[in-house]
Design a protein around this motif. Structure first.
Motif, PDB file in Angstrom:
ATOM      1  N   UNK A   1       0.799  -1.226   0.000  1.00 54.89           N
ATOM      2  CA  UNK A   1       0.000   0.000   0.000  1.00 54.89           C
ATOM      3  C   UNK A   1       0.829   1.272   0.000  1.00 54.89           C
ATOM      4  N   UNK A   2       2.134   1.167   0.196  1.00 56.84           N
ATOM      5  CA  UNK A   2       3.000   2.357   0.178  1.00 56.84           C
ATOM      6  C   UNK A   2       2.998   2.990  -1.211  1.00 56.84           C
ATOM      7  N   UNK A   3       3.144   4.318  -1.240  1.00 55.83           N
ATOM      8  CA  UNK A   3       3.252   5.041  -2.513  1.00 55.83           C
ATOM      9  C   UNK A   3       4.707   5.380  -2.759  1.00 55.83           C
ATOM     10  N   UNK A   4       5.140   5.195  -3.996  1.00 61.58           N
ATOM     11  CA  UNK A   4       6.513   5.460  -4.386  1.00 61.58           C
ATOM     12  C   UNK A   4       6.552   6.409  -5.573  1.00 61.58           C
ATOM     13  N   UNK A   5       7.596   7.194  -5.630  1.00 61.08           N
ATOM     14  CA  UNK A   5       7.872   8.050  -6.777  1.00 61.08           C
ATOM     15  C   UNK A   5       9.131   7.517  -7.441  1.00 61.08           C
ATOM     16  N   UNK A   6       9.066   7.287  -8.749  1.00 65.38           N
ATOM     17  CA  UNK A   6      10.233   6.867  -9.518  1.00 65.38           C
ATOM     18  C   UNK A   6      10.663   8.048 -10.362  1.00 65.38           C
ATOM     19  N   UNK A   7      11.872   8.543 -10.093  1.00 68.30           N
ATOM     20  CA  UNK A   7      12.391   9.705 -10.806  1.00 68.30           C
ATOM     21  C   UNK A   7      13.914   9.612 -10.846  1.00 68.30           C
ATOM     22  N   UNK A   8      14.493   9.894 -11.998  1.00 66.95           N
ATOM     23  CA  UNK A   8      15.946   9.867 -12.159  1.00 66.95           C
ATOM     24  C   UNK A   8      16.531   8.512 -11.748  1.00 66.95           C
ATOM     25  N   UNK A   9      15.841   7.434 -12.131  1.00 71.95           N
ATOM     26  CA  UNK A   9      16.273   6.052 -11.875  1.00 71.95           C
ATOM     27  C   UNK A   9      16.377   5.732 -10.376  1.00 71.95           C
ATOM     28  N   UNK A  10      15.512   6.374  -9.555  1.00 74.06           N
ATOM     29  CA  UNK A  10      15.524   6.157  -8.111  1.00 74.06           C
ATOM     30  C   UNK A  10      14.087   6.155  -7.586  1.00 74.06           C
ATOM     31  N   UNK A  11      13.825   5.244  -6.633  1.00 69.31           N
ATOM     32  CA  UNK A  11      12.518   5.166  -6.000  1.00 69.31           C
ATOM     33  C   UNK A  11      12.562   5.893  -4.665  1.00 69.31           C
ATOM     34  N   UNK A  12      11.524   6.720  -4.403  1.00 68.85           N
ATOM     35  CA  UNK A  12      11.424   7.472  -3.163  1.00 68.85           C
ATOM     36  C   UNK A  12      10.062   7.190  -2.542  1.00 68.85           C
ATOM     37  N   UNK A  13      10.047   6.958  -1.237  1.00 70.83           N
ATOM     38  CA  UNK A  13       8.812   6.729  -0.511  1.00 70.83           C
ATOM     39  C   UNK A  13       8.103   8.058  -0.307  1.00 70.83           C
ATOM     40  N   UNK A  14       6.801   8.083  -0.601  1.00 70.32           N
ATOM     41  CA  UNK A  14       6.009   9.321  -0.415  1.00 70.32           C
ATOM     42  C   UNK A  14       5.264   9.279   0.896  1.00 70.32           C
TER      43      UNK A  14
END
Length: 58
Positions: free
Chosen positions: A45-58
């Motif tokens: 259920x976690x939301x992630x952002x994929x940007x610049x070849x990296x995943x970040x937890x939102x």
């Protein structure tokens, strides 16, 4: 495509892999990603952002 922001939701965790569902695209299949590439704090259920070849937890 490299500079695009893509939002995912963690659909399922299975051992060393996480299955991600792209937000806003119901027809898209889940994407299998090694958990080593993702933030350690993720859960189903976690939301992630994929940007610049990296995943970040939102």
């Amino acid at each position: 495509m490299l500079l695009d922001k893509i939002y995912y939701t963690v659909d399922n965790l299975d051992g060393d892999y996480a299955y991600l569902k792209q937000e806003g695209d119901a027809s898209e299949e889940t994407k299998c990603v090694a958990r080593a590439l993702l933030p350690a704090e993720i859960a189903e259920g976690s939301r992630l952002l994929y940007e610049m070849m990296e995943y970040t937890l939102l």
